[in-house]
Design an enzyme around this catalytic site. Structure first.
Site, short mmCIF file in Angstrom:
data_model
loop_
_atom_site.label_atom_id
_atom_site.label_comp_id
_atom_site.label_asym_id
_atom_site.label_seq_id
_atom_site.Cartn_x
_atom_site.Cartn_y
_atom_site.Cartn_z
N ARG A 53 -3.41 0.73 6.47
CA ARG A 53 -3.42 1.60 5.29
C ARG A 53 -2.41 1.11 4.25
O ARG A 53 -2.68 1.12 3.03
CB ARG A 53 -3.12 3.03 5.72
N HIS A 56 -3.27 0.16 0.39
CA HIS A 56 -2.60 0.84 -0.72
C HIS A 56 -1.80 -0.14 -1.57
O HIS A 56 -1.62 0.09 -2.77
CB HIS A 56 -1.70 1.95 -0.19
N GLY A 97 -2.49 -5.51 -7.27
CA GLY A 97 -2.86 -6.57 -6.35
C GLY A 97 -1.96 -6.58 -5.12
O GLY A 97 -1.02 -5.79 -5.00
N SER A 156 4.30 -4.60 -3.60
CA SER A 156 5.00 -3.61 -4.43
C SER A 156 5.15 -2.29 -3.69
O SER A 156 6.07 -1.51 -3.97
CB SER A 156 4.27 -3.41 -5.76
N ASN A 214 1.24 8.14 -1.12
CA ASN A 214 1.92 7.21 -0.22
C ASN A 214 3.06 7.81 0.60
O ASN A 214 3.66 7.12 1.42
CB ASN A 214 2.48 6.02 -1.01
N PRO A 246 -8.04 5.18 -4.80
CA PRO A 246 -9.20 6.04 -4.58
C PRO A 246 -8.82 7.23 -3.71
O PRO A 246 -8.18 7.06 -2.67
CB PRO A 246 -10.21 5.12 -3.89
N HIS A 280 -11.14 3.77 8.24
CA HIS A 280 -10.91 5.17 8.62
C HIS A 280 -11.21 5.42 10.09
O HIS A 280 -11.05 6.54 10.57
CB HIS A 280 -11.75 6.11 7.75
N ASP A 339 -11.07 9.89 13.88
CA ASP A 339 -12.25 10.04 14.75
C ASP A 339 -11.76 10.14 16.19
O ASP A 339 -10.57 9.96 16.46
CB ASP A 339 -13.28 8.92 14.52
N ASP A 360 -13.43 0.54 16.01
CA ASP A 360 -14.84 0.46 16.40
C ASP A 360 -15.70 1.01 15.27
O ASP A 360 -15.21 1.24 14.16
CB ASP A 360 -15.07 1.21 17.71
#
Length: 318
Positions: A62, A66, A72, A76, A93, A160, A190, A243, A250
């Site tokens: 993650r 992010h 890019g 940062s 964040n 997003p 996710h 999940d 998976d």
């Protein structure tokens, strides 16, 4: 892990073995002569960290995502707040963690190859290794990113959001040169980790003027989530695993979407477009197809770069 899922994707290498992005050339053999052991060092650090804390893998994946979506892949997201509030302290964040893993890898690398390897490359290696140790595919990470000097919390609004619809998601990804297939494949990240209530509260409380709960959310899951994420007296860290196999990489995530059991509006939104719905179906039925697409899209995303230096300390600009 099947041999097909673990293979290094040769076709992607042909496309991305040399990438020019904002003036920085990325190549598969960038450290061959200057720090050949760099990836082995990162792999060892990530492997040890994930043995001690099962949440590290999802955190590092993650973190890389992010990072890449703001300025890019320039590390940062690793910079500490000083005179201004940095990305890591921006609202999306604040739940990022495991920064210490990158620090540990950086320290070990600096002891062997001082001033050579960027923090941005270390984070890209760590994200790949996190997927591998969780049972997912491997890929050859393009190398040679530079670290950025600027980090602003205000720019995290560009990430997003879990509440996005398909049009918002498509716009966010296309602005970074990423396709609908990249969107669906990268959303598969996710499959790892945990979400706090704030990321899916919109689906279980006051959804709209007609429904309290999002009607596309499976009733059994909705009831469970409402019990965990009550409107009042909610525990600070309340939430849900992404999940049921949240420490294993998976394709369960895609199967859940088709069962209306995904957590986020942005997950469910993948069924609202014929192209993305078809990809969700493909990835739900074939783990190998998902693994190949995910590795391709990670190479593509991780090649968005715009940094200027190789930081000595990942938390502070030189």
């Amino acid at each position: 892990m099947s041999s097909s899922s673990a293979l290094i994707l040769f076709s992607s290498l042909l496309i991305f073995s040399l990438i020019y992005s904002q003036g920085n050339a990325l190549s598969s053999n960038y450290y061959e002569n200057t720090c050949p052991q760099v990836e082995d060092i990162v792999t060892q650090v990530v492997t040890e960290a994930t043995k001690k804390d099962k949440t590290v893998a999802a955190a590092l994946l993650r973190m890389h995502f992010h990072d890449c979506f703001i300025r890019g892949c320039d590390a940062s997201v690793l910079l500490n707040s000083k005179k201004n509030t940095a990305e890591k302290d921006g609202p999306p964040n604040v739940s990022l963690h495991a920064f210490y893993v990158i620090d540990s890898a950086k320290n070990a690398i600096e002891a062997r190859c001082p001033g050579i390897v960027s923090c941005a490359d270390i984070l890209a290696f760590a994200a790949r290794d996190s997927v591998v140790v969780s049972g997912g595919p491997s890929w050859d990470v393009p190398k040679g990113r530079k670290d950025g000097r600027t980090s602003q919390a205000s720019e995290t609004i560009q990430l997003p959001a879990p509440t996005f619809n398909i049009n918002q998601l498509q716009q966010s990804f296309s602005q970074r040169g990423l396709s609908l297939e990249d969107l669906v494949a990268l959303s598969g990240g996710h499959t790892l980790g945990f979400s706090h209530c704030s990321s899916f509260n919109n689906r279980i409380h006051n959804f709209n003027n007609t429904h309290d709960v999002d009607p596309t959310l499976h009733p059994t899951l909705a009831a469970t989530l409402k019990g965990i994420c009550t409107l009042k007296n909610r525990a600070k860290n309340a939430g849900s695993p992404m999940d049921p196999s949240s420490t294993t990489f998976d394709n369960t995530y895609y199967k859940l979407i088709l069962q209306n059991k995904s957590l986020f509006s942005s997950d469910q939104a993948l069924l609202s477009n014929p192209k993305t719905k078809s990809l969700v179906t493909d990835f739900a039925s074939s783990k190998d197809a998902f693994f190949k697409a995910f590795a391709n899209s990670m190479i593509k995303m991780s090649s968005i770069n715009g940094g200027q230096e190789v930081r000595k300390d990942c938390r502070v600009a030189n």
